[in-house]
Write an enzyme that holds these catalytic residues in place. Structure first.
Site, PDB file in Angstrom:
ATOM      1  N   LYS A 234      45.010  50.410  41.712  1.00 22.14           N
ATOM      2  CA  LYS A 234      45.579  49.447  42.662  1.00 22.14           C
ATOM      3  C   LYS A 234      47.055  49.745  42.956  1.00 22.14           C
ATOM      4  O   LYS A 234      47.654  50.631  42.349  1.00 22.14           O
ATOM      5  CB  LYS A 234      45.396  48.024  42.121  1.00 22.14           C
ATOM      6  CG  LYS A 234      43.930  47.677  41.825  1.00 22.14           C
ATOM      7  CD  LYS A 234      43.076  47.464  43.081  1.00 22.14           C
ATOM      8  CE  LYS A 234      41.604  47.668  42.885  1.00 22.14           C
ATOM      9  NZ  LYS A 234      40.848  46.637  42.214  1.00 22.14           N
TER      10      LYS A 234
HETATM   11  C1  LIG Z   1      39.432  46.005  41.821  1.00 18.51           C
HETATM   12  C2  LIG Z   1      38.823  44.843  42.487  1.00 18.51           C
HETATM   13  C3  LIG Z   1      38.498  43.679  41.792  1.00 18.51           C
HETATM   14  C4  LIG Z   1      38.511  43.592  40.287  1.00 18.51           C
HETATM   15  O1  LIG Z   1      39.761  43.772  39.748  1.00 18.51           O
HETATM   16  P1  LIG Z   1      39.880  43.900  38.150  1.00 18.51           P
HETATM   17  O2  LIG Z   1      41.338  43.730  37.906  1.00 18.51           O
HETATM   18  O3  LIG Z   1      39.396  45.278  37.809  1.00 18.51           O
HETATM   19  O4  LIG Z   1      39.067  42.836  37.549  1.00 18.51           O
HETATM   20  C5  LIG Z   1      38.067  42.564  42.492  1.00 18.51           C
HETATM   21  N1  LIG Z   1      37.939  42.608  43.828  1.00 18.51           N
HETATM   22  C6  LIG Z   1      38.210  43.719  44.547  1.00 18.51           C
HETATM   23  C7  LIG Z   1      38.061  43.674  46.018  1.00 18.51           C
HETATM   24  C8  LIG Z   1      38.638  44.882  43.889  1.00 18.51           C
HETATM   25  O5  LIG Z   1      38.860  45.992  44.582  1.00 18.51           O
END
Ligand SMILES: *Cc1c(COP(=O)(O)O)cnc(C)c1O
Length: 398
Positions: A196
């Site tokens: 991210k």
């Molecule tokens: C990465 C992601 C998540 C989950 O995030 P985590 O921190 O790994 O739990 C949820 N929604 C979307 C759209 C994502 O890309």
């Protein structure tokens, strides 16, 4: 004559494999983590609280709660607004599984609404027909960092007395009109997973202006006990804890926050770097009829998390999956965001979804490819991605 593809034994565009979504970790973060490890305070403590404060200031929310993941935050958010086995929750099929999984964890029913083809986000015009007396929440997902049409979604939610919980995993820097994502809906949840825009390894943050929910989420994120360990064991006095409710283990650690504090400082500079890569991709791909590129919209700020091209399969002799394999052979890593969730075996089998239920999501699902988009990319990396995409497209165009 076009160059021989690496999948056919030709020379790859680059020697070293370009990993999709490899995180940028600098020495300052590594030093901060070392400092935390030496301090002896590894779990939720001063650095988590500092990170929460700074993140809340960045977003402009009254409260910000550090968590183990975005998924944990979405689960908590649904809980505090009262989602239970009788509820229906509206969301998009064009998302990561956890957005819908957390709805299922509450024994509630996920109700998918198709997306707009151009933005790939939930289509507000299609929400109302899916609202029933059981509907409790709308969960918009700001796909790739592009904000959903929040004015329409908030208008529907207010009129129909629904809550809005935003999945902002891709959207830390996003603004909708002049409003920062994180202060629009009732609760907003961000992800700091490795790929991210802000990375803490694993981690997430929930923001809200609602005091009651903020307090409930904080208590439930740490076993449902009344005082945090930091207060129990630090020099600030002693207070034995009491269990108020059977909470969860969703807290953020100071090791994660050590990374987050520095990543947050670099967030805006990193966005500028990704914007530059974005423009270069746009320039390179805008005149290739076999590809379409993300649209530009006025009055928004896109977080430039994912650069997704759409393959015009009608003009190509290759499927999306084969295209990805061909790029991989050229040593370019890519991603798919996402395969429409209603077609995943669990959702298909449990809720009876079928091919054709959400045509726009399926259209994108079959054609989308995410290209590397990270502040770590060099100009040469971007050149290589462009060269590899052009090479493969050139070979397979009809
Ligand atoms: C990465 C992601 C998540 C989950 O995030 P985590 O921190 O790994 O739990 C949820 N929604 C979307 C759209 C994502 O890309």
């Amino acid at each position: 004559m076009s160059a021989k593809l690496a999948i056919d034994g030709g020379k790859p565009v680059r020697k070293k494999f370009l990993i999709f979504g490899s995180p940028q970790i600098l020495d300052v973060e590594i030093e901060e983590v070392s400092h935390t490890l030496r301090s002896g305070w590894l779990s939720t403590g001063p650095k988590t609280h500092q990170f929460e404060k700074r993140f809340g200031e960045y977003v402009g929310s009254r409260y910000a709660l550090g968590l183990s993941s975005c998924t944990a935050g979405l689960y908590l958010a649904l809980e505090v607004v009262g989602v239970d086995a009788r509820s229906e929750v509206i969301t998009t099929p064009m998302t990561f599984p956890s957005t819908a999984n957390v709805i299922v964890h509450h024994r509630a029913k996920p109700i998918f609404v198709d997306i707009e083809k151009e933005t790939m986000n939930i289509d507000p015009e299609k929400i109302e027909s899916k609202i029933t007396p059981k509907t409790k929440v709308i969960v918009p997902v700001h796909l790739a960092g592009r904000p959903c049409k929040m004015d329409k979604i908030m208008e529907i939610a207010e009129r129909k007395h629904l809550y809005v919980i935003e999945d902002a995993a891709h959207a830390i820097e996003t603004k909708y009109r002049s409003q920062k994502v994180g202060i629009i809906g009732d609760v907003t949840v961000f992800s700091f997973y490795v790929t991210k825009n802000l990375v803490t390894g694993e981690g997430g943050m929930a923001t809200t202006d609602n005091t009651e929910w903020a307090e409930e989420m904080r208590v439930k994120s740490l076993h449902g006990i009344s005082t945090s360990a930091w207060k129990r064991y630090s020099s600030e006095g002693f207070q034995p804890y009491e269990t108020i409710c059977p909470g969860y283990k969703f807290n953020m650690t100071d090791i994660q926050a050590s990374l987050g504090l520095h990543q947050l400082k670099r967030l805006e500079d990193n966005l500028k770097i990704r914007e530059r890569h974005w423009r270069r991709y746009n320039e390179a791909f805008s005149r290739i009829p076999e590809i379409s590129i993300p649209i530009e919209e006025d009055n928004i700020r896109h977080a430039r998390h994912l650069y997704t091209i759409l393959l015009s399969l009608e003009r190509l002799n290759i499927s999306r999956n084969r295209f990805i394999i061909a790029l991989k052979a050229e040593n370019i890593g890519t991603g798919v965001h996402f395969t429409a969730l209603h077609l995943h075996p669990y959702y298909k089998n449990t809720f009876g979804f079928r091919q054709g239920d959400f045509p726009n999501a399926e259209y994108i699902s079959d054609r989308t490819v995410s290209l590397p988009m990270s502040p770590k990319l060099t100009e040469k990396d971007v050149d290589d991605v462009i060269a590899a995409v052009k090479k493969v497209i050139d070979h397979f165009k009809r």
